[in-house]
Design an enzyme around this catalytic site. Sequence first.
Site, short mmCIF file in Angstrom:
data_model
loop_
_atom_site.label_atom_id
_atom_site.label_comp_id
_atom_site.label_asym_id
_atom_site.label_seq_id
_atom_site.Cartn_x
_atom_site.Cartn_y
_atom_site.Cartn_z
N LYS A 22 0.85 -1.20 0.00
CA LYS A 22 0.00 0.00 0.00
C LYS A 22 0.89 1.26 0.00
CE LYS A 22 -1.80 1.57 4.01
NZ LYS A 22 -1.51 2.99 4.31
N ASN A 23 1.90 1.27 0.86
CA ASN A 23 2.68 2.50 1.03
C ASN A 23 3.74 2.71 -0.04
OD1 ASN A 23 1.05 2.97 3.18
ND2 ASN A 23 2.54 2.43 4.75
N ARG A 92 -5.22 10.94 3.99
CA ARG A 92 -4.11 11.92 4.13
C ARG A 92 -3.11 11.78 2.98
NH1 ARG A 92 -0.37 14.45 7.35
NH2 ARG A 92 1.75 13.90 6.80
N CYS A 116 -5.69 12.26 12.19
CA CYS A 116 -6.41 10.99 12.15
C CYS A 116 -6.25 10.37 13.55
CB CYS A 116 -5.85 10.08 11.07
SG CYS A 116 -4.19 9.54 11.46
N ARG A 121 -0.55 14.73 12.44
CA ARG A 121 0.01 14.47 11.11
C ARG A 121 0.11 15.75 10.26
NH1 ARG A 121 -1.85 8.76 9.11
NH2 ARG A 121 0.14 8.94 8.03
N LEU A 125 6.90 19.75 7.11
CA LEU A 125 8.18 19.36 6.48
C LEU A 125 8.04 19.31 4.96
CD1 LEU A 125 9.28 16.57 9.01
CD2 LEU A 125 9.94 19.00 8.97
N ASP A 306 4.18 0.86 12.14
CA ASP A 306 2.99 0.20 11.59
C ASP A 306 2.85 -1.24 12.05
OD1 ASP A 306 3.12 1.86 8.33
OD2 ASP A 306 2.52 2.53 10.33
N ARG A 400 -8.67 -0.61 4.55
CA ARG A 400 -7.79 0.40 3.94
C ARG A 400 -6.45 -0.20 3.55
NH1 ARG A 400 -7.51 6.07 6.90
NH2 ARG A 400 -6.18 6.28 5.08
C1 EPZ Z 1 3.85 7.06 6.14
O1 EPZ Z 1 3.00 8.07 6.63
C2 EPZ Z 1 2.97 5.82 6.04
N1 EPZ Z 1 1.87 6.07 5.11
C3 EPZ Z 1 2.43 5.47 7.43
O2 EPZ Z 1 1.68 4.26 7.30
C4 EPZ Z 1 3.61 5.22 8.36
O3 EPZ Z 1 3.13 4.97 9.67
C5 EPZ Z 1 4.51 6.47 8.39
O4 EPZ Z 1 4.93 6.80 7.05
C6 EPZ Z 1 5.75 6.27 9.25
O5 EPZ Z 1 6.47 5.18 8.77
C7 EPZ Z 1 2.11 6.03 3.78
O6 EPZ Z 1 3.22 5.82 3.35
C8 EPZ Z 1 0.94 6.28 2.88
P1 EPZ Z 1 5.71 10.53 8.24
P2 EPZ Z 1 3.53 9.62 6.64
O7 EPZ Z 1 5.61 11.76 7.42
O8 EPZ Z 1 4.32 9.88 5.43
C9 EPZ Z 1 5.51 13.79 11.64
C10 EPZ Z 1 -0.10 2.79 7.66
O9 EPZ Z 1 -0.56 2.28 8.69
N2 EPZ Z 1 5.50 14.76 10.52
O10 EPZ Z 1 6.93 9.70 8.16
O11 EPZ Z 1 2.34 10.48 6.92
C11 EPZ Z 1 4.20 13.03 11.71
O12 EPZ Z 1 3.24 13.75 12.44
C12 EPZ Z 1 0.30 4.26 7.67
O13 EPZ Z 1 0.09 2.19 6.58
C13 EPZ Z 1 5.63 16.11 10.80
O14 EPZ Z 1 5.74 16.51 11.96
O15 EPZ Z 1 4.46 9.59 7.92
C14 EPZ Z 1 4.60 11.76 12.41
O16 EPZ Z 1 4.62 11.99 13.81
C15 EPZ Z 1 0.01 4.93 9.00
N3 EPZ Z 1 5.61 17.01 9.77
C16 EPZ Z 1 6.03 11.52 11.91
O17 EPZ Z 1 6.49 12.79 11.40
C17 EPZ Z 1 5.49 16.61 8.46
O18 EPZ Z 1 5.51 17.47 7.56
C18 EPZ Z 1 6.13 10.48 10.81
O19 EPZ Z 1 5.37 10.93 9.75
C19 EPZ Z 1 5.37 15.22 8.20
C20 EPZ Z 1 5.38 14.32 9.24
#
Ligand code: EPZ
Length: 428
Positions: A22-23, A92, A116, A121, A125, A306, A400
């Site tokens: 998915k990711n 998202r 969520c 989220r 960045l 995850d 999902r």
């Molecule tokens: C990706 O989400 C995955 N989703 C998530 O999988 C996964 O949990 C996550 O990466 C971490 O590995 C997809 O790839 C579609 P992040 P993403 O940006 O990109 C903070 C699942 O269950 N952050 O790495 O949204 C954020 O709040 C899902 O399959 C900022 O602060 O994750 C979080 O605390 C859930 N500012 C941390 O970083 C930003 O601009 C990690 O977020 C972006 C993120």
Amino acid sequence: MEKYIIMGGNPLSGSVRISGAKNAVLPILAASLLSSGVCVIKDVPRLRDVHVMKEVLEFLGCTVEWSGSTMKIDASKVNSIEISDFLMRKMRASNLVMGPLLTKFRSAKLSFPGGCAIGSRPMDLHLKGLSAMGAIIEEKFGFIEAIAKDGYLKGAEICLDFPSVGATENIMMAATLARGETIISNAAKEPEIVDLQRFLNNMGAQISGAGTDIITIKGVDELSATEHTVIPDRIEAGTLMVAASITKSNIKIENVQAKHMEAVISKLREIGIKITEEESGLRVIGMEDLKAVDIKTMPYPGFPTDMQPQMMALLSIAKGTSIISENIFENRFKHVDELRRMGADIKVEGRVAIIKGKEKNGLSGTFVNASDLRAGAALVIAGLAAEDATIIDSIHHIDRGYENFEQKLRGLGAKIIRVAETQRGLEK
Ligand code: EPZ
């Protein structure tokens, strides 16, 4: 809403094939906007989130054909740069079209992605990186509007405060058509980012370094369509390995890349699970005694957030006390209350959960509710080991991220059915 009914206590057996990730497929579908031809993506899992990304691409003017596990995206007639609030609230990851729209069509407008169940989220960045490349970004009336100030994006040196997966992907895609070279440091290193680099380079991009914390992208003038097969879903594989562990089963997992799962495999072995590499897959053998362990979720290649809820379900029947620290999301313990309803002994203090394993009379079935995708998966895992029936509500969250989940589990011998809300006889 639909529910699962699971009768626990059945060991699993046989083999199961893992679907495409998915990711990985979500950013790759967003990246197909960068070409003006027809991209063909294979091993696309039939998931709710993929249906939403298809809706997003069609909303932008793409023609999308999806038969079986192959999706064809024709991005030659894209006629919009805006993603509606309705679509953004559905998922998202719709925000992943921002980089492609901005670099190819010079502007992008999307409603602020809502938080969520697992956290706020934010996108700060993503936006910091895109503005470093010359985008003017305005946030008002709940929308984010980005415009390439000079009519194009410029290469830039960007250091991410946190190795955000989505921010790394959005900036990478935006940099493919920017003028000059972009260097992303402190980049996320997930296998899904390596798969995105492979797809983009096959389209004619010039990217190197994905999988390390420094990614270099040399901008090119245009990208062409290509064909791509998505990597297997390491989180689905991990989830099924935990299902085999908690039911003390012996199963074969096919279409899996063990090198993407080192942290999960190592932790399961520490708990006492036997995992061996075989021809075309992994053999997983759950043993009688499960040992308590400590887990800290970290960016890849550390232990994946995850997989945290699923491991908590397993550790709730291990011997001893385990400590899980959730270092990625601020609110990813919604499954704890539901596991407690099944008899688990878990205490949460901030981002740390303390799990006192219940070796004897483990978990008992009852009514529980899935709050989000991986929390739902954890409840299915707990239900497979619980005494009597477990009824899980709101399973649309599970849909999902898990393709044919109950079919795959039934194929391994689990007693699980999906029922509609109205079906009587749910009262125990
Ligand atoms: C990706 O989400 C995955 N989703 C998530 O999988 C996964 O949990 C996550 O990466 C971490 O590995 C997809 O790839 C579609 P992040 P993403 O940006 O990109 C903070 C699942 O269950 N952050 O790495 O949204 C954020 O709040 C899902 O399959 C900022 O602060 O994750 C979080 O605390 C859930 N500012 C941390 O970083 C930003 O601009 C990690 O977020 C972006 C993120």
